[in-house]
Each structure stands twice: as structure tokens, then as C-alpha cells.
Design a protein around this motif. Sequence first.
Motif, PDB file in Angstrom:
ATOM      1  N   UNK A 154      13.796  58.625  76.210  1.00  0.00           N
ATOM      2  CA  UNK A 154      12.646  58.002  76.841  1.00  0.00           C
ATOM      3  C   UNK A 154      12.986  56.566  77.235  1.00  0.00           C
ATOM      4  N   UNK A 155      12.650  56.221  78.473  1.00  0.00           N
ATOM      5  CA  UNK A 155      12.897  54.874  78.991  1.00  0.00           C
ATOM      6  C   UNK A 155      11.549  54.228  79.288  1.00  0.00           C
ATOM      7  N   UNK A 156      11.246  53.134  78.588  1.00  0.00           N
ATOM      8  CA  UNK A 156       9.989  52.416  78.798  1.00  0.00           C
ATOM      9  C   UNK A 156      10.173  51.408  79.930  1.00  0.00           C
ATOM     10  N   UNK A 172       8.347  62.092  84.473  1.00  0.00           N
ATOM     11  CA  UNK A 172       7.341  61.129  84.039  1.00  0.00           C
ATOM     12  C   UNK A 172       6.721  61.617  82.740  1.00  0.00           C
ATOM     13  N   UNK A 173       6.831  60.807  81.697  1.00  0.00           N
ATOM     14  CA  UNK A 173       6.334  61.172  80.372  1.00  0.00           C
ATOM     15  C   UNK A 173       4.947  60.564  80.178  1.00  0.00           C
ATOM     16  N   UNK A 174       3.921  61.393  80.138  1.00  0.00           N
ATOM     17  CA  UNK A 174       2.561  60.885  79.977  1.00  0.00           C
ATOM     18  C   UNK A 174       2.040  60.294  81.272  1.00  0.00           C
ATOM     19  N   UNK A 175       1.164  59.318  81.155  1.00  0.00           N
ATOM     20  CA  UNK A 175       0.543  58.709  82.330  1.00  0.00           C
ATOM     21  C   UNK A 175       0.920  57.240  82.431  1.00  0.00           C
ATOM     22  N   UNK A 176       0.654  56.680  83.595  1.00  0.00           N
ATOM     23  CA  UNK A 176       0.894  55.257  83.830  1.00  0.00           C
ATOM     24  C   UNK A 176      -0.304  54.472  83.291  1.00  0.00           C
ATOM     25  N   UNK A 177      -0.036  53.296  82.748  1.00  0.00           N
ATOM     26  CA  UNK A 177      -1.104  52.437  82.236  1.00  0.00           C
ATOM     27  C   UNK A 177      -1.095  51.126  83.017  1.00  0.00           C
ATOM     28  N   UNK A 203      -1.697  42.184  87.108  1.00  0.00           N
ATOM     29  CA  UNK A 203      -1.782  43.547  86.598  1.00  0.00           C
ATOM     30  C   UNK A 203      -0.480  43.878  85.885  1.00  0.00           C
ATOM     31  N   UNK A 204      -0.580  44.278  84.621  1.00  0.00           N
ATOM     32  CA  UNK A 204       0.603  44.722  83.881  1.00  0.00           C
ATOM     33  C   UNK A 204       0.638  46.248  83.925  1.00  0.00           C
ATOM     34  N   UNK A 205       1.692  46.783  84.533  1.00  0.00           N
ATOM     35  CA  UNK A 205       1.820  48.226  84.721  1.00  0.00           C
ATOM     36  C   UNK A 205       2.941  48.747  83.835  1.00  0.00           C
ATOM     37  N   UNK A 206       2.674  49.767  83.062  1.00  0.00           N
ATOM     38  CA  UNK A 206       3.681  50.337  82.160  1.00  0.00           C
ATOM     39  C   UNK A 206       3.754  51.845  82.344  1.00  0.00           C
ATOM     40  N   UNK A 207       4.927  52.386  82.108  1.00  0.00           N
ATOM     41  CA  UNK A 207       5.132  53.838  82.200  1.00  0.00           C
ATOM     42  C   UNK A 207       6.336  54.218  81.356  1.00  0.00           C
ATOM     43  N   UNK A 208       6.407  55.466  80.959  1.00  0.00           N
ATOM     44  CA  UNK A 208       7.552  55.992  80.215  1.00  0.00           C
ATOM     45  C   UNK A 208       8.164  57.141  81.011  1.00  0.00           C
ATOM     46  N   UNK A 209       9.448  57.004  81.317  1.00  0.00           N
ATOM     47  CA  UNK A 209      10.170  58.023  82.071  1.00  0.00           C
ATOM     48  C   UNK A 209      11.173  58.706  81.145  1.00  0.00           C
ATOM     49  N   UNK A 210      11.171  60.019  81.144  1.00  0.00           N
ATOM     50  CA  UNK A 210      12.095  60.776  80.298  1.00  0.00           C
ATOM     51  C   UNK A 210      13.392  61.045  81.061  1.00  0.00           C
ATOM     52  N   UNK A 211      14.491  60.626  80.469  1.00  0.00           N
ATOM     53  CA  UNK A 211      15.812  60.807  81.063  1.00  0.00           C
ATOM     54  C   UNK A 211      16.485  62.007  80.399  1.00  0.00           C
ATOM     55  N   UNK A 212      16.854  62.995  81.202  1.00  0.00           N
ATOM     56  CA  UNK A 212      17.418  64.237  80.674  1.00  0.00           C
ATOM     57  C   UNK A 212      18.936  64.193  80.826  1.00  0.00           C
ATOM     58  N   UNK A 221      -6.729  52.450  90.951  1.00  0.00           N
ATOM     59  CA  UNK A 221      -5.979  52.809  92.161  1.00  0.00           C
ATOM     60  C   UNK A 221      -4.480  52.585  91.969  1.00  0.00           C
ATOM     61  N   UNK A 222      -4.135  51.520  91.259  1.00  0.00           N
ATOM     62  CA  UNK A 222      -2.723  51.243  90.988  1.00  0.00           C
ATOM     63  C   UNK A 222      -2.104  52.348  90.137  1.00  0.00           C
ATOM     64  N   UNK A 223      -2.839  52.826  89.141  1.00  0.00           N
ATOM     65  CA  UNK A 223      -2.358  53.933  88.310  1.00  0.00           C
ATOM     66  C   UNK A 223      -2.126  55.176  89.153  1.00  0.00           C
ATOM     67  N   UNK A 224      -3.088  55.504  90.007  1.00  0.00           N
ATOM     68  CA  UNK A 224      -2.992  56.709  90.826  1.00  0.00           C
ATOM     69  C   UNK A 224      -1.792  56.662  91.779  1.00  0.00           C
ATOM     70  N   UNK A 225      -1.646  55.547  92.483  1.00  0.00           N
ATOM     71  CA  UNK A 225      -0.546  55.422  93.448  1.00  0.00           C
ATOM     72  C   UNK A 225       0.791  55.341  92.723  1.00  0.00           C
ATOM     73  N   UNK A 226       0.824  54.657  91.579  1.00  0.00           N
ATOM     74  CA  UNK A 226       2.069  54.543  90.815  1.00  0.00           C
ATOM     75  C   UNK A 226       2.544  55.907  90.338  1.00  0.00           C
ATOM     76  N   UNK A 227       1.634  56.744  89.852  1.00  0.00           N
ATOM     77  CA  UNK A 227       2.014  58.078  89.384  1.00  0.00           C
ATOM     78  C   UNK A 227       2.578  58.912  90.524  1.00  0.00           C
ATOM     79  N   UNK A 228       1.973  58.780  91.707  1.00  0.00           N
ATOM     80  CA  UNK A 228       2.469  59.525  92.868  1.00  0.00           C
ATOM     81  C   UNK A 228       3.890  59.086  93.239  1.00  0.00           C
ATOM     82  N   UNK A 229       4.112  57.773  93.276  1.00  0.00           N
ATOM     83  CA  UNK A 229       5.434  57.263  93.653  1.00  0.00           C
ATOM     84  C   UNK A 229       6.472  57.548  92.558  1.00  0.00           C
ATOM     85  N   UNK A 230       6.072  57.438  91.303  1.00  0.00           N
ATOM     86  CA  UNK A 230       7.004  57.715  90.216  1.00  0.00           C
ATOM     87  C   UNK A 230       7.385  59.192  90.174  1.00  0.00           C
ATOM     88  N   UNK A 231       6.429  60.065  90.430  1.00  0.00           N
ATOM     89  CA  UNK A 231       6.726  61.500  90.446  1.00  0.00           C
ATOM     90  C   UNK A 231       7.744  61.825  91.528  1.00  0.00           C
TER      91      UNK A 231
END
Length: 223
Positions: free
Chosen positions: A194-196, A152-157, A178-187, A109-119
Motif C-alpha cells: 500500500x502506498x499512501x 485504488x484502495x478504498x476511497x479518496x479523502x 484542500x488536503x487530499x489523501x488516497x491509498x494506492x495498492x501496488x501489486x 467534487x474533488x473526491x469524485x473527480x480524483x477517484x475518476x482520475x486515479x482509477x
Amino acid sequence: MAYYDCGEYRYRRYRRPSRYKRYIIFGVCIVVVLSLFFFFRKNVEKTLYELSAASVRSTATTAMNDAALEVLSWNGADYDSLVHIQRDGQGNVLSMEADAQGINLLARQTVSVSMSKLSAACNAGVKVPLGVFSGIGILSGFGPKVTFKTALEGSVDCKPLSKFVSAGINQTLHAISLRITATVQLILPTGNKDVFVETEMLVSECVIVGKIPDMYLNGNLFG
């Protein structure tokens, strides 16, 4: 410049610039362009990336923390519902069993909600003061904001963690997070970067009284 007489009129003929002058002008232009390019790479690019990356990390961390807090409030998870402890007659811990289904549900659930908020955060982009393009440090925080795109680059872990810390004589603090990680691409104008981003959210903790087997103290209860 030459003069020519023709009756009552006098004509002037201008000579065209020589090839050498054209080459000199062309060479000067090349030098100016290269100087500006190297100035930008040396003084602007690094500052631009650092400010943009810091803004991305701050925004992404806030989004992931908010997502984890929402999920925890939905499920109302506490320590006793996530970890089951068996003891002997003296109160020492014989075994500790994690509720794999419950903790995995929190992670999914954390992955799903995090991807929505990050997007949503990535769609808004990242804003950087125009002063950063001056290459002067004291001016980098001034001027109107310039917006750069992010994606958002790839998926949230999301990985559950178990940590034991001594809390006194025969007492151990057990924290679940819970350790949450994501990679965001900065254009950026200079190319994509890529920003980790990583954050850790505390789920629950408990002070356990009694001796705990080393197999639990030295490992991650959640695998």
C-alpha cells in the motif's frame, strides 16, 4: 562401469548414480534457489518497491492536483465567497464564519473527480525499468519498462484546512486549502504494497488587517 563377454560381443553396463549423488545434486539446487531468493529480497525487492512507489506517488499526486484545479475552475471560488468576516468600529475582527456548504461542495467534487482520475491512472499501471531486477543500483534506470498493476484502495479523502500566518504588523495571512489523501495498492511479484499519497491544494488566501481573536488563530475554521 563393468564389462561382460558373451561370445563375440562385449557388453558394458553403466551403474546408476548413487543415492548420495542425487542428494548432493538436490542439495546444490536448493542452495542455488535460496541464494537467488535472498539476493532478490536483499538487493532487488527494496529498490523495486522504492522506484514503483515513487512512480505511484508522482502519478497519483498529479491526478489529484488536476482534479482539484478542475473543481476550483468550475466553481470560481474566492475568499469572500467562502469566509464572511464581521468587524468592530476599529476594524478588528469580531467573528469569522465559513461557508460550510460551499467548502463541502468543493471537497465532495474533488473526491469524485480524483477517484475518476486515479482509477484511470491505476488501470495504466506503473512502469519500472527492467534493470532494477539486476540488483545493481547503477543499472536500475536502464532497460525496457516492466508494467506492474495498481489499484485504488478504498476511497479518496478531502479535508478543508484553514491556516493563519503573520504577515506583518497587525496583518495576518489567511490561507484556505484542500488536503487530499488516497491509498494506492501496488501489486508486485513479492506481494501487494500500500502506498499512501497526500497532496495539498491552495483554494484561496487573503491578508486580513486588524486583530483576530485567538479562537480562530489556534483552530481550523472549517472544524
